[in-house]
Design an enzyme around this catalytic site. Structure first.
Site, short mmCIF file in Angstrom:
data_model
loop_
_atom_site.label_atom_id
_atom_site.label_comp_id
_atom_site.label_asym_id
_atom_site.label_seq_id
_atom_site.Cartn_x
_atom_site.Cartn_y
_atom_site.Cartn_z
N GLU A 268 -0.04 0.98 18.11
CA GLU A 268 -0.59 -0.38 18.12
C GLU A 268 0.04 -1.21 19.25
O GLU A 268 -0.59 -2.12 19.78
CB GLU A 268 -0.33 -1.04 16.75
CG GLU A 268 -1.39 -2.05 16.37
CD GLU A 268 -1.39 -2.42 14.90
OE1 GLU A 268 -2.46 -2.57 14.33
OE2 GLU A 268 -0.30 -2.59 14.32
N HIS A 297 4.95 25.83 11.12
CA HIS A 297 3.91 26.69 10.54
C HIS A 297 2.57 25.98 10.55
O HIS A 297 1.70 26.29 9.74
CB HIS A 297 4.30 27.08 9.11
CG HIS A 297 5.62 27.79 9.07
ND1 HIS A 297 5.73 29.16 9.11
CD2 HIS A 297 6.88 27.29 9.06
CE1 HIS A 297 7.01 29.48 9.11
NE2 HIS A 297 7.73 28.37 9.08
N LYS A 410 -12.66 -5.74 12.31
CA LYS A 410 -12.57 -6.69 11.19
C LYS A 410 -13.79 -7.60 11.18
O LYS A 410 -14.35 -7.91 10.14
CB LYS A 410 -11.31 -7.55 11.32
CG LYS A 410 -10.03 -6.86 10.95
CD LYS A 410 -8.91 -7.88 10.92
CE LYS A 410 -7.56 -7.23 11.00
NZ LYS A 410 -6.48 -8.17 11.23
O1 PA5 Z 1 1.76 -4.69 13.18
C1 PA5 Z 1 0.88 -5.47 12.85
O2 PA5 Z 1 0.85 -6.64 13.26
C2 PA5 Z 1 -0.24 -5.05 11.91
O3 PA5 Z 1 -0.22 -3.69 11.65
C3 PA5 Z 1 -0.09 -5.78 10.59
O4 PA5 Z 1 1.14 -5.46 9.99
C4 PA5 Z 1 -1.22 -5.44 9.63
O5 PA5 Z 1 -2.47 -5.67 10.25
C5 PA5 Z 1 -1.13 -6.28 8.37
O6 PA5 Z 1 -1.15 -7.64 8.68
P1 PA5 Z 1 -0.56 -8.73 7.73
O7 PA5 Z 1 0.90 -8.43 7.56
O8 PA5 Z 1 -0.82 -10.02 8.41
O9 PA5 Z 1 -1.28 -8.61 6.41
#
Ligand code: PA5
Length: 420
Positions: A268, A297, A410
């Site tokens: 990410e 394996h 989203k």
């Molecule tokens: O690293 C990030 O920002 C994302 O993976 C969030 O943790 C994830 O989208 C969840 O978001 P939130 O903590 O606002 O619910």
């Protein structure tokens, strides 16, 4: 932590030259001192740590900890608990929106002794909201009034702006903070991870000490020995040879969930369409989770002989705190080979075998060693890999702290709900 980096490729000397490494240390300091990114300073944030400790005291009798959150709001605590949990608290992670799974999970929860911890930095994530609705309905079906269920709830969210913050105030639910300058995937050392860690009997002070140790060596002015700068240069160098996949492979079952935490952090943060100047570059390093010896394996065949596009990050635990003798009364050759050896010796021999084979096959790898799987080593690993991710962002000339690519999906998902 000890680190050995092995590459069959001729390295680009400039990337390891003292002046270049010094310039990257300056860049790293700029990243961590930018007020918008706070992860590196968490080990010194006593007040934040104390907020989890104080609230834990209030709920210390709890034996069922139900954690609700997704992505960075769940992967950190999950990996801490599976690596280090020391007591009998039962943990349930509601980290997805699969109704069959949630139904199975809730069936096993003993409501009387349960605490429900809702974690969301933004406070409005659909999966978190759905999980909370389901849990409230389920508790009400079981006969609990709002006054009763709200006493079993704790929230964790942004302290400045969040729906969860507002709801917490309205329902008088204790709410822990995720500082505004810490993104989900960099948040494990905030109450996101520290509050559940306390219920698991994890020594969070020791964890922070380990994290502080990593902070020190990531800033080592002796740049030729600085493990952070050299690892980033090494990976960037490999990327120029089209090695753009990163396999994270601890030789430990307990550290398996650490891979999934790393996968999110790496993917990410580094997978980006635009560079810092707004040019399209479609860059990133693709993380692949694995664990030894099991994946010898499974995926190892691909790693050894498949496309030459992967670097393996092998993580060795030097000392296990338990072992088994493999002596056997069974008189078969396969058993005899193991006689006079232990399970840890077998694990180490398999890792050694992998290392030798990788060298022979001309495959790049980094061999990390931690002394043991304990809170201090975990703190060290967390800060090291968060720092490496942030610095790789600089090498790749992208912003590692945003995630614009996840937004589009989203938007379509909500559009679909509106149409139905
Ligand atoms: O690293 C990030 O920002 C994302 O993976 C969030 O943790 C994830 O989208 C969840 O978001 P939130 O903590 O606002 O619910």
């Amino acid at each position: 932590m000890k680190i050995e980096r092995v590459s069959p490729f001729e390295k680009e000397e400039n990337l390891f030259a003292t002046d270049f490494l010094k310039s990257k240390l300056v860049a790293f300091k700029e990243i961590i001192n930018d007020p918008s990114s706070g992860f590196f300073h968490l080990p010194k944030n006593e007040e934040l740590l104390q907020s989890s400790i104080e609230l834990h005291k209030k709920f210390a009798h709890i034996t069922e900890f139900v954690h609700v959150g997704i992505g960075g709001s769940s992967l950190g605590p999950e990996m801490l608990i599976s690596a280090l949990s020391k007591n009998k608290t039962n943990f349930t992670f509601i980290n997805n929106i699969d109704p069959e799974r949630i139904s199975d999970q809730l069936e096993k929860v003993n409501i009387e002794n349960a605490l429900f911890y809702f974690v969301s930095k933004s406070g409005g994530t659909a999966e978190l909201t759905a999980g909370m609705s389901i849990i409230i309905n389920w508790l009400e079906e079981k006969g609990l009034s709002q006054d009763q269920w709200s006493k079993k709830f704790v929230f964790c969210t942004d302290p400045e702006k969040s729906i969860l913050l507002d709801l917490g105030k309205q329902l008088d639910i204790p709410t822990l903070s995720i500082p505004s300058n810490i993104g989900g995937r960099f948040s494990v050392l905030t109450p996101v991870g520290m509050f559940p860690a306390l219920f698991a009997g994890i020594d969070i002070k020791q964890l922070m000490q380990g994290a502080s140790k990593a902070c020190q060596y990531c800033l080592d002015e002796n740049v030729e020995n600085n493990p952070l700068l050299n690892t980033a240069s090494y990976l960037y160098d490999l990327k120029n040879f089209e090695i753009n996949q990163t396999v994270f492979m601890p030789y430990s079952s307990k550290l398996r969930d650490f891979c999934f935490w790393f996968v999110q952090l790496w993917a990410e943060s580094l997978g980006k369409k635009n560079d810092l100047q707004g040019e399209e570059i479609f860059t990133g390093l693709t993380p692949i989770p694995g664990y030894g010896a099991t994946d010898q394996h499974s995926q190892m065949q691909l790693f050894m002989e498949g496309p030459l596009d992967k670097c393996l990050l092998l993580l060795e635990v030097e000392n296990f705190n338990t072992d088994y003798k493999l002596n056997s009364s069974i008189d078969f050759p396969s058993f005899k080979k193991l006689n006079n050896h232990s399970l840890v010796e077998l694990m180490k021999a398999e890792l050694y075998g992998t290392i030798m084979a990788l060298k022979e096959m001309g495959r790049p790898f980094i061999h990390f060693k931690i002394d043991q799987n304990d809170a201090a080593s975990m703190g060290e690993l967390i800060i090291f890999f968060e720092s490496l991710t942030a610095l790789m962002g600089n090498y790749l000339n992208i912003n590692p702290f945003d995630q614009p690519g996840v937004e589009l999906g989203k938007v379509y998902a909500y559009q679909k709900l509106e149409k139905n």
